[in-house]
Design a protein around this motif. Structure first.
Motif, mmCIF file in Angstrom:
data_model
loop_
_atom_site.group_PDB
_atom_site.id
_atom_site.type_symbol
_atom_site.label_atom_id
_atom_site.label_comp_id
_atom_site.label_asym_id
_atom_site.label_seq_id
_atom_site.Cartn_x
_atom_site.Cartn_y
_atom_site.Cartn_z
ATOM 1 N N VAL A 10 0.828 -1.207 0.000
ATOM 2 C CA VAL A 10 0.000 0.000 0.000
ATOM 3 C C VAL A 10 0.867 1.263 0.000
ATOM 4 C CG1 VAL A 10 -1.606 1.339 1.433
ATOM 5 C CG2 VAL A 10 -2.032 -1.068 1.011
ATOM 6 N N THR A 11 2.006 1.201 0.639
ATOM 7 C CA THR A 11 2.900 2.360 0.701
ATOM 8 C C THR A 11 3.577 2.633 -0.640
ATOM 9 O OG1 THR A 11 3.303 1.971 3.039
ATOM 10 C CG2 THR A 11 4.899 3.338 1.879
ATOM 11 N N PHE A 12 4.059 1.581 -1.297
ATOM 12 C CA PHE A 12 4.888 1.775 -2.488
ATOM 13 C C PHE A 12 4.173 1.562 -3.823
ATOM 14 C CE2 PHE A 12 7.950 0.665 0.924
ATOM 15 C CZ PHE A 12 8.586 1.901 0.981
ATOM 16 N N LEU A 16 4.988 2.968 -7.773
ATOM 17 C CA LEU A 16 5.083 2.117 -8.956
ATOM 18 C C LEU A 16 4.146 2.626 -10.048
ATOM 19 C CD1 LEU A 16 6.130 -0.418 -10.374
ATOM 20 C CD2 LEU A 16 4.272 -1.683 -9.271
ATOM 21 N N GLY A 17 2.940 3.025 -9.657
ATOM 22 C CA GLY A 17 1.998 3.602 -10.617
ATOM 23 C C GLY A 17 2.551 4.870 -11.252
ATOM 24 N N ALA A 18 3.223 5.697 -10.458
ATOM 25 C CA ALA A 18 3.829 6.921 -10.998
ATOM 26 C C ALA A 18 4.923 6.583 -12.006
ATOM 27 C CB ALA A 18 4.396 7.768 -9.860
ATOM 28 N N LEU A 19 5.698 5.549 -11.725
ATOM 29 C CA LEU A 19 6.721 5.126 -12.688
ATOM 30 C C LEU A 19 6.076 4.602 -13.976
ATOM 31 C CD1 LEU A 19 9.290 3.347 -10.337
ATOM 32 C CD2 LEU A 19 9.526 5.568 -11.477
ATOM 33 N N ASN A 37 -5.936 6.335 -16.844
ATOM 34 C CA ASN A 37 -6.335 4.973 -16.486
ATOM 35 C C ASN A 37 -5.295 4.283 -15.606
ATOM 36 O OD1 ASN A 37 -8.767 5.160 -17.819
ATOM 37 N ND2 ASN A 37 -7.965 4.306 -19.719
ATOM 38 N N VAL A 38 -4.021 4.455 -15.918
ATOM 39 C CA VAL A 38 -2.967 3.862 -15.077
ATOM 40 C C VAL A 38 -3.047 4.446 -13.667
ATOM 41 C CG1 VAL A 38 -0.463 3.768 -14.686
ATOM 42 C CG2 VAL A 38 -1.393 3.277 -16.955
ATOM 43 N N ALA A 39 -3.182 5.751 -13.573
ATOM 44 C CA ALA A 39 -3.263 6.392 -12.253
ATOM 45 C C ALA A 39 -4.520 5.939 -11.506
ATOM 46 C CB ALA A 39 -3.266 7.915 -12.414
ATOM 47 N N LEU A 40 -5.643 5.883 -12.206
ATOM 48 C CA LEU A 40 -6.891 5.492 -11.551
ATOM 49 C C LEU A 40 -6.838 4.045 -11.068
ATOM 50 C CD1 LEU A 40 -9.732 6.226 -10.692
ATOM 51 C CD2 LEU A 40 -10.523 5.519 -12.965
ATOM 52 N N ILE A 45 -6.620 0.026 -6.750
ATOM 53 C CA ILE A 45 -6.033 -1.184 -6.156
ATOM 54 C C ILE A 45 -5.460 -0.866 -4.776
ATOM 55 C CG2 ILE A 45 -4.158 -2.864 -6.386
ATOM 56 C CD1 ILE A 45 -4.653 -2.665 -9.468
ATOM 57 N N THR A 46 -4.807 0.290 -4.661
ATOM 58 C CA THR A 46 -4.282 0.715 -3.357
ATOM 59 C C THR A 46 -5.411 0.862 -2.350
ATOM 60 O OG1 THR A 46 -2.465 1.874 -4.451
ATOM 61 C CG2 THR A 46 -2.930 2.492 -2.174
#
Length: 156
Positions: A10-12, A16-19, A37-40, A45-46
């Motif tokens: 949940v922390t990281f 990973l999504g930002a990368l 969509n990647v960010a959402l 999931i988080t």
């Protein structure tokens, strides 16, 4: 719960999504939609994982729970992560706010006048001067995404 490092996930996971967002190429509408969509999905999931933390939390235990502890560099550096009753609320609150912010940001580049109106007081208070608004742009180094570019100068 299991030995699965859910707190670290949940922390990281947002990082990973930002990368992943950084790997999306292009400036067209398809690239913007893919970034959104990647960010959402990353934030949804988080959020779902934060709900698993909430469900697995034992309210009768006053101490830290779901503790993860790792030694790095032969024990010279230690990584320890846990959640207690107060921090649990912040984890879930942060996780619920992330997808809401991503959803709310959809189409923000199409509402430029609303942005100016909403920030007019701050712009006036801090002496903002708009030096460049949109127009042709020549990028000397790197890349510049987006269709609308604004350069604002503030009093120092």
């Amino acid at each position: 719960m299991t030995d699965w490092p859910i707190l670290s996930t949940v922390t990281f996971l947002p990082a990973l999504g930002a990368l992943l967002v950084l790997t999306v190429r292009g400036t067209d509408e398809i690239a913007r939609r893919n970034i959104h969509n990647v960010a959402l999905w990353t934030t949804l999931i988080t959020f779902a994982l934060s709900l698993l933390i909430w469900v697995g939390f034992d309210q009768a235990d006053p101490g830290f729970q779901m503790v993860e502890s790792r030694e790095w560099l032969g024990g010279r550096i230690n990584f320890k992560l846990g959640v207690d009753g107060i921090s649990l609320l912040f984890v879930v609150l942060t996780a619920v706010m992330m997808p809401l912010c991503i959803i709310a940001s959809r189409g923000i580049d199409k509402r430029y006048k609303d942005y100016i109106a909403a920030n007019a007081v701050a712009f006036k208070t801090y002496g903002a001067r708009f030096l460049v608004r949109n127009g042709d742009c020549a990028v000397a180094e790197g890349s510049l995404a987006g269709r609308r570019h604004v350069v604002i100068e503030f009093d120092s």
